[in-house]
Scaffold this active site. Structure first.
Site, short mmCIF file in Angstrom:
data_model
loop_
_atom_site.label_atom_id
_atom_site.label_comp_id
_atom_site.label_asym_id
_atom_site.label_seq_id
_atom_site.Cartn_x
_atom_site.Cartn_y
_atom_site.Cartn_z
N ARG A 16 0.86 -1.19 0.00
CA ARG A 16 0.00 0.00 0.00
C ARG A 16 0.89 1.24 0.00
NH1 ARG A 16 -2.55 3.13 4.81
NH2 ARG A 16 -3.81 4.67 3.68
N HIS A 67 -2.89 10.93 0.58
CA HIS A 67 -2.35 10.72 1.93
C HIS A 67 -1.71 12.03 2.37
CE1 HIS A 67 -0.93 7.37 4.81
NE2 HIS A 67 -0.65 8.49 5.39
N GLU A 101 -7.53 8.70 6.02
CA GLU A 101 -7.85 9.38 7.27
C GLU A 101 -8.33 10.83 7.10
OE1 GLU A 101 -4.57 8.98 9.96
OE2 GLU A 101 -4.83 6.84 10.10
N ASN A 144 -7.51 2.03 9.99
CA ASN A 144 -6.19 2.22 10.62
C ASN A 144 -6.41 2.18 12.12
OD1 ASN A 144 -5.16 2.58 8.09
ND2 ASN A 144 -4.65 4.75 8.31
N TYR A 184 -4.48 2.09 15.95
CA TYR A 184 -3.24 2.26 16.73
C TYR A 184 -3.46 2.15 18.23
CZ TYR A 184 -0.78 3.51 12.48
OH TYR A 184 -0.22 3.46 11.22
N GLU A 206 -3.60 0.04 8.16
CA GLU A 206 -2.44 0.42 8.96
C GLU A 206 -2.57 -0.13 10.38
OE1 GLU A 206 -1.34 4.60 9.19
OE2 GLU A 206 -1.78 4.85 7.06
O1 LIG Z 1 1.55 7.94 13.10
C1 LIG Z 1 1.78 6.75 12.41
C2 LIG Z 1 0.93 6.72 11.14
C3 LIG Z 1 1.37 7.76 10.10
O2 LIG Z 1 2.75 7.63 9.81
C4 LIG Z 1 0.51 7.56 8.85
O3 LIG Z 1 0.94 8.35 7.76
C5 LIG Z 1 -0.94 7.89 9.14
O4 LIG Z 1 -1.82 7.31 8.19
C6 LIG Z 1 -1.32 7.50 10.54
N1 LIG Z 1 -2.50 7.68 11.11
C7 LIG Z 1 -2.39 7.32 12.39
C8 LIG Z 1 -3.48 7.45 13.39
N2 LIG Z 1 -3.87 8.83 13.48
C9 LIG Z 1 -3.01 9.86 13.88
C10 LIG Z 1 -3.29 10.60 15.00
C11 LIG Z 1 -2.46 11.63 15.38
C12 LIG Z 1 -1.35 11.95 14.63
C13 LIG Z 1 -1.06 11.21 13.51
C14 LIG Z 1 -1.89 10.16 13.12
C15 LIG Z 1 -1.12 6.88 12.63
N3 LIG Z 1 -0.48 7.00 11.46
#
Ligand SMILES: OC[C@@H]1[C@@H](O)[C@H](O)[C@@H](O)c2nc(CNc3ccccc3)cn21
Length: 470
Positions: free
Chosen positions: A99, A143, A188, A316, A318, A375
């Site tokens: 991806r 993105h 996102e 996604n 986390y 993700e």
């Molecule tokens: O932060 C890790 C990844 C980022 O590198 C990706 O480009 C992005 O798609 C991504 N989204 C999240 C979850 N949302 C988020 C919340 C706060 C700051 C940055 C991302 C984490 N991540």
């Protein structure tokens, strides 16, 4: 819990909270897609090469104080020129799919008008390099790297940007649709809208709640219009959108917690899930934001356009949100708390059960749309040892625990179809710059040397069918 219209209750069997033990690829359906993920601004570099125009992240990262250490994506990890080497890395890991995102400023340097052939040629070469190695390309159209000239014309708060996005999607479909059959329109929109125009923590760095809500709407409108453009040009494509979703839990069971959970679940999840999957904004959240915006930017047919039929929803995941009423009850303020769980280098609590919870919730509340983990991963402070290896046991534990939760969700009946580890390699982590490492492959940002971390070897062994304890 929020008042959800139950679109098709599924009997999602409850499973034990933790089923530690052995895990293997065999715990997932044979057709399950396994991959790794990246994005253009975070890895490509070469921001002034090949006819690329400036994006809002070029502008934002050049603004003092916006990004840790004043880092930017000018060089990143030089993927623009090292893509063959990186495709070899992916083949070595044994992934089924990759991806990546297409940089709009490479395809249309000003965000509109004729395509920049050098930009199209780069992604065409990348796609061919993947296909030659038996790796299926999954292309994210957006993105976060909006062409700066479109921001100068109003950015995502402006309706015209949605129309420009659909035109851009058509160009990508024309250029790559003969070989790319999996498209994600947006990554996102919550981050693009609420971090970009609400808190200002991300590009373009504006702090205006009404603008953020308008941006969210026009991002989703652009999504719906792009789905139409993709369907017209690539009728055999699988098309989806990626949302960052969070299970939201009360910090305690005291007064006001349920409303705090409802509010944050509404703004984090339902503000995007409901328009995209149900064709309507959630009424309770419309009331929550009425003091910020009357949503006058919503035109009659917009929600029907946004509710374009999809082949999958990208998720996604986390971490979980744990919330409590703010210090001033009745104001709607909400506090985010933690539970003292282990955290990643981002300060995010490690909570694999949250993956099970959000996947089962989406299926329970929104029906049988196939889901893809687009993700999932963790940042830890990795170092290359004297022997040239990178030991990252916490990332292995993170991945194993979340894959076990994903397997539990599959057993519970969730139509999960794929998993993309974030990220293939260490890269530019937005406002954190290069200080946060998410890769399963280490990158020395001075020499650009790639070193597969222990977690990359673990993922490769998992993909090869090895059974792993965790
Ligand atoms: O932060 C890790 C990844 C980022 O590198 C990706 O480009 C992005 O798609 C991504 N989204 C999240 C979850 N949302 C988020 C919340 C706060 C700051 C940055 C991302 C984490 N991540």
């Amino acid at each position: 819990m929020p008042d959800h219209q139950d679109l098709g209750h599924r009997d999602l069997q409850n499973q034990p909270d933790h089923d530690h033990g052995a895990l293997s690829r065999g715990d997932f359906p044979p057709e399950f897609t396994w991959g790794v993920a990246t994005s253009s601004y975070q890895i490509e570099g070469a921001t002034s090469e090949g006819g690329r125009g400036p994006s809002i992240w070029d502008t934002f990262s050049a603004t003092p104080g916006r990004v840790v250490d004043g880092d930017n994506g000018d060089v990143a990890v030089e993927h623009y020129r090292r893509y063959q080497q990186d495709a070899d890395l992916m083949a070595g890991l044994g992934v089924d799919a990759y991806r990546f995102s297409v940089a709009w400023p490479r395809i249309q340097p000003t965000g509109s008008g004729p395509v920049n052939q050098a930009g199209v040629d780069f992604y065409s070469r990348l796609v061919d390099a993947l296909l030659e190695r038996g790796i299926t390309p999954w292309a994210t159209l957006y993105h976060w790297d909006l062409p700066q000239p479109l921001e100068d014309l109003g950015g995502w708060p402006s309706r015209d940007t949605a129309y420009r996005f659909a035109e851009y999607a058509a160009h990508v479909a024309d250029a790559l649709g003969d070989r790319v059959k999996h498209f994600i329109t947006l990554n996102e929109p919550w981050c693009s809208a609420f971090l970009g125009y609400g808190s200002g923590r991300h590009a373009p760095g504006r702090s205006d709640g009404a603008a953020a809500l308008a941006a969210a709407h026009h991002l989703m409108l652009g999504h719906g219009l792009a789905v139409q453009a993709l369907r017209e040009r690539v009728p055999d494509a699988q098309v989806g959108i990626t949302l960052n979703l969070y299970p939201v839990t009360g910090a305690h069971d005291g007064h006001g917690v349920d409303d705090a959970v409802r509010r944050i679940d509404g703004l984090s999840n339902r503000w995007f899930l409901d328009p995209v999957l149900r064709g309507a904004y959630p009424k309770d959240v419309v009331e929550d934001v009425a003091h910020i915006s009357d949503l006058a930017f919503v035109a009659d047919a917009d929600l029907e356009t946004i509710n374009a039929p999809l082949d999958f929803l990208g998720v996604n995941y986390y971490t979980r949100h744990v919330v409590a009423p703010g210090a001033f009850p009745g104001t709607g303020l909400v506090e985010f708390t933690d539970r003292g769980l282990p955290t990643t280098a981002m300060g995010w609590e490690v909570d694999a059960d949250g993956l099970f919870d959000i996947l089962t919730r989406v299926t329970r509340d929104y029906g049988d749309l196939p889901l893809v983990m687009t993700e999932n991963g963790a940042a830890f402070d990795d170092e290359v040892g004297a022997d040239g290896t990178v030991h990252d046991p916490r990332r292995i534990d993170f991945l194993a625990g979340h894959l076990a939760a994903a397997a539990r969700a599959v057993r519970a009946g969730v139509p999960l179809r794929g998993y993309f580890a974030w990220s293939l390699m260490d890269n530019f982590e937005w406002a954190e710059g290069y200080a946060k490492r998410f890769g399963i492959v280490h990158v020395d940002f001075d020499t650009q040397e790639r070193t597969v971390k222990d977690s990359g070897r673990w993922y490769a062994a998992f993909l090869a069918g090895d059974r792993t304890q965790y």
